[in-house]
Scaffold this motif. Structure first.
Motif, PDB file in Angstrom:
ATOM      1  N   TYR A  11       0.836  -1.204   0.000  1.00  0.00           N
ATOM      2  CA  TYR A  11       0.000   0.000   0.000  1.00  0.00           C
ATOM      3  C   TYR A  11       0.876   1.260   0.000  1.00  0.00           C
ATOM      4  O   TYR A  11       0.685   2.174  -0.797  1.00  0.00           O
ATOM      5  N   LEU A  12       1.860   1.291   0.882  1.00  0.00           N
ATOM      6  CA  LEU A  12       2.741   2.460   0.973  1.00  0.00           C
ATOM      7  C   LEU A  12       3.578   2.630  -0.293  1.00  0.00           C
ATOM      8  O   LEU A  12       3.758   3.751  -0.779  1.00  0.00           O
ATOM      9  N   LEU A  13       4.064   1.528  -0.838  1.00  0.00           N
ATOM     10  CA  LEU A  13       4.835   1.590  -2.077  1.00  0.00           C
ATOM     11  C   LEU A  13       3.988   2.155  -3.219  1.00  0.00           C
ATOM     12  O   LEU A  13       4.419   3.069  -3.934  1.00  0.00           O
ATOM     13  N   LEU A  14       2.775   1.630  -3.375  1.00  0.00           N
ATOM     14  CA  LEU A  14       1.880   2.131  -4.430  1.00  0.00           C
ATOM     15  C   LEU A  14       1.540   3.600  -4.214  1.00  0.00           C
ATOM     16  O   LEU A  14       1.586   4.412  -5.145  1.00  0.00           O
ATOM     17  N   LYS A  15       1.193   3.937  -2.984  1.00  0.00           N
ATOM     18  CA  LYS A  15       0.776   5.300  -2.682  1.00  0.00           C
ATOM     19  C   LYS A  15       1.887   6.308  -2.981  1.00  0.00           C
ATOM     20  O   LYS A  15       1.636   7.356  -3.576  1.00  0.00           O
ATOM     21  N   HIS A  16       3.113   5.960  -2.600  1.00  0.00           N
ATOM     22  CA  HIS A  16       4.215   6.910  -2.764  1.00  0.00           C
ATOM     23  C   HIS A  16       4.892   6.818  -4.133  1.00  0.00           C
ATOM     24  O   HIS A  16       5.685   7.692  -4.476  1.00  0.00           O
ATOM     25  N   THR A  17       4.556   5.788  -4.892  1.00  0.00           N
ATOM     26  CA  THR A  17       5.059   5.692  -6.271  1.00  0.00           C
ATOM     27  C   THR A  17       4.096   6.392  -7.228  1.00  0.00           C
ATOM     28  O   THR A  17       4.519   7.181  -8.078  1.00  0.00           O
ATOM     29  N   ILE A  18       2.818   6.119  -7.083  1.00  0.00           N
ATOM     30  CA  ILE A  18       1.814   6.693  -7.991  1.00  0.00           C
ATOM     31  C   ILE A  18       1.544   8.155  -7.654  1.00  0.00           C
ATOM     32  O   ILE A  18       1.385   8.985  -8.546  1.00  0.00           O
ATOM     33  N   ARG A  19       1.465   8.476  -6.377  1.00  0.00           N
ATOM     34  CA  ARG A  19       1.327   9.862  -5.897  1.00  0.00           C
ATOM     35  C   ARG A  19       0.109  10.583  -6.501  1.00  0.00           C
ATOM     36  O   ARG A  19       0.204  11.748  -6.890  1.00  0.00           O
ATOM     37  N   ARG A  20      -1.007   9.927  -6.535  1.00  0.00           N
ATOM     38  CA  ARG A  20      -2.223  10.546  -7.062  1.00  0.00           C
ATOM     39  C   ARG A  20      -2.767  11.531  -6.030  1.00  0.00           C
ATOM     40  O   ARG A  20      -3.013  11.174  -4.880  1.00  0.00           O
ATOM     41  N   ALA A  21      -2.978  12.749  -6.455  1.00  0.00           N
ATOM     42  CA  ALA A  21      -3.507  13.775  -5.548  1.00  0.00           C
ATOM     43  C   ALA A  21      -4.926  13.426  -5.115  1.00  0.00           C
ATOM     44  O   ALA A  21      -5.711  12.876  -5.888  1.00  0.00           O
ATOM     45  N   ARG A  22      -5.236  13.751  -3.896  1.00  0.00           N
ATOM     46  CA  ARG A  22      -6.597  13.531  -3.394  1.00  0.00           C
ATOM     47  C   ARG A  22      -7.568  14.454  -4.130  1.00  0.00           C
ATOM     48  O   ARG A  22      -7.170  15.524  -4.606  1.00  0.00           O
ATOM     49  N   PRO A  23      -8.842  14.053  -4.191  1.00  0.00           N
ATOM     50  CA  PRO A  23      -9.821  14.855  -4.931  1.00  0.00           C
ATOM     51  C   PRO A  23      -9.888  16.314  -4.503  1.00  0.00           C
ATOM     52  O   PRO A  23      -9.972  17.208  -5.350  1.00  0.00           O
ATOM     53  N   ASN A  24      -9.833  16.579  -3.199  1.00  0.00           N
ATOM     54  CA  ASN A  24      -9.939  17.974  -2.750  1.00  0.00           C
ATOM     55  C   ASN A  24      -8.722  18.808  -3.152  1.00  0.00           C
ATOM     56  O   ASN A  24      -8.804  20.028  -3.232  1.00  0.00           O
ATOM     57  N   ASP A  25      -7.597  18.164  -3.432  1.00  0.00           N
ATOM     58  CA  ASP A  25      -6.421  18.880  -3.920  1.00  0.00           C
ATOM     59  C   ASP A  25      -6.439  19.013  -5.447  1.00  0.00           C
ATOM     60  O   ASP A  25      -5.952  19.995  -5.988  1.00  0.00           O
TER      61      ASP A  25
END
Length: 179
Positions: free
Chosen positions: A77-91
């Motif tokens: 999860y952390l690897l995907l999150k910090h590799t893909i780095r998709r901004a959250r909707p509110n951002d």
């Protein structure tokens, strides 16, 4: 970005906005905050420890499978999150405000969804009678993340796939060791 990926992303954002624009979303946000908190993680550990304590055979296997599944899921999860780095909707979408403060800046995949589906899969394996309620709760936890405007629908879909995959992998090892 390929045309297919752009089309997919556009559909994902449109579905998110359709959900976000529902007038009821604001009214039910308080309920979904509570539902979302059920997926914060501490309850999963408490359930595993409680089952191991009160049901030494199946509960211990449930706890072992859960610890292994989360040991797989969290780094992925952390690897995907910090590799893909998709901004959250509110951002990413200026006129959309989240109903809660997310724990980090990135949205893909949903950790709440991953954890909820790890747990639902394990519950379904060890306590078959509780499979449907566990899946319903996992779905509601996942949906809460979109309703609360901190995830896109594909974030929760990816979290669901990640959680299911990690749980099934853990069950292969725990079941082999339990036999």
């Amino acid at each position: 970005m390929s045309t297919l990926l752009k089309t997919f992303t556009t559909c994902d954002v449109r579905l998110f906005l359709w959900i976000a624009r529902r007038r009821r979303a604001r009214g039910i946000a308080a309920v979904f905050r509570w539902v979302s908190r059920l997926g914060d993680g501490y309850l999963y550990l408490a359930a595993g420890l409680g089952l191991a304590l009160f049901e030494p055979v199946r509960g211990t296997h449930f706890l072992a499978a859960g610890l292994l599944a989360f040991a797989l899921e969290l780094p992925l999860y952390l690897l995907l999150k910090h590799t893909i780095r998709r901004a959250r909707p509110n951002d990413a979408i200026g006129h959309v405000s989240a109903f809660i403060t997310p724990s980090d800046a990135f949205s893909f995949p949903s950790g709440h969804s991953a954890a909820a589906f790890v747990t639902a899969t394990l519950v379904g394996h060890f306590y078959t009678a509780f499979l449907l309620p566990a899946l319903l709760l996992a779905f509601l936890i996942s949906l809460s993340r979109v309703i609360l405007r901190v995830h896109y629908p594909t974030d929760i879909l990816a979290g669901m796939i990640l959680g299911l995959s990690c749980a099934v992998t853990a069950l292969c090892f725990v079941s082999a060791g339990a036999a």
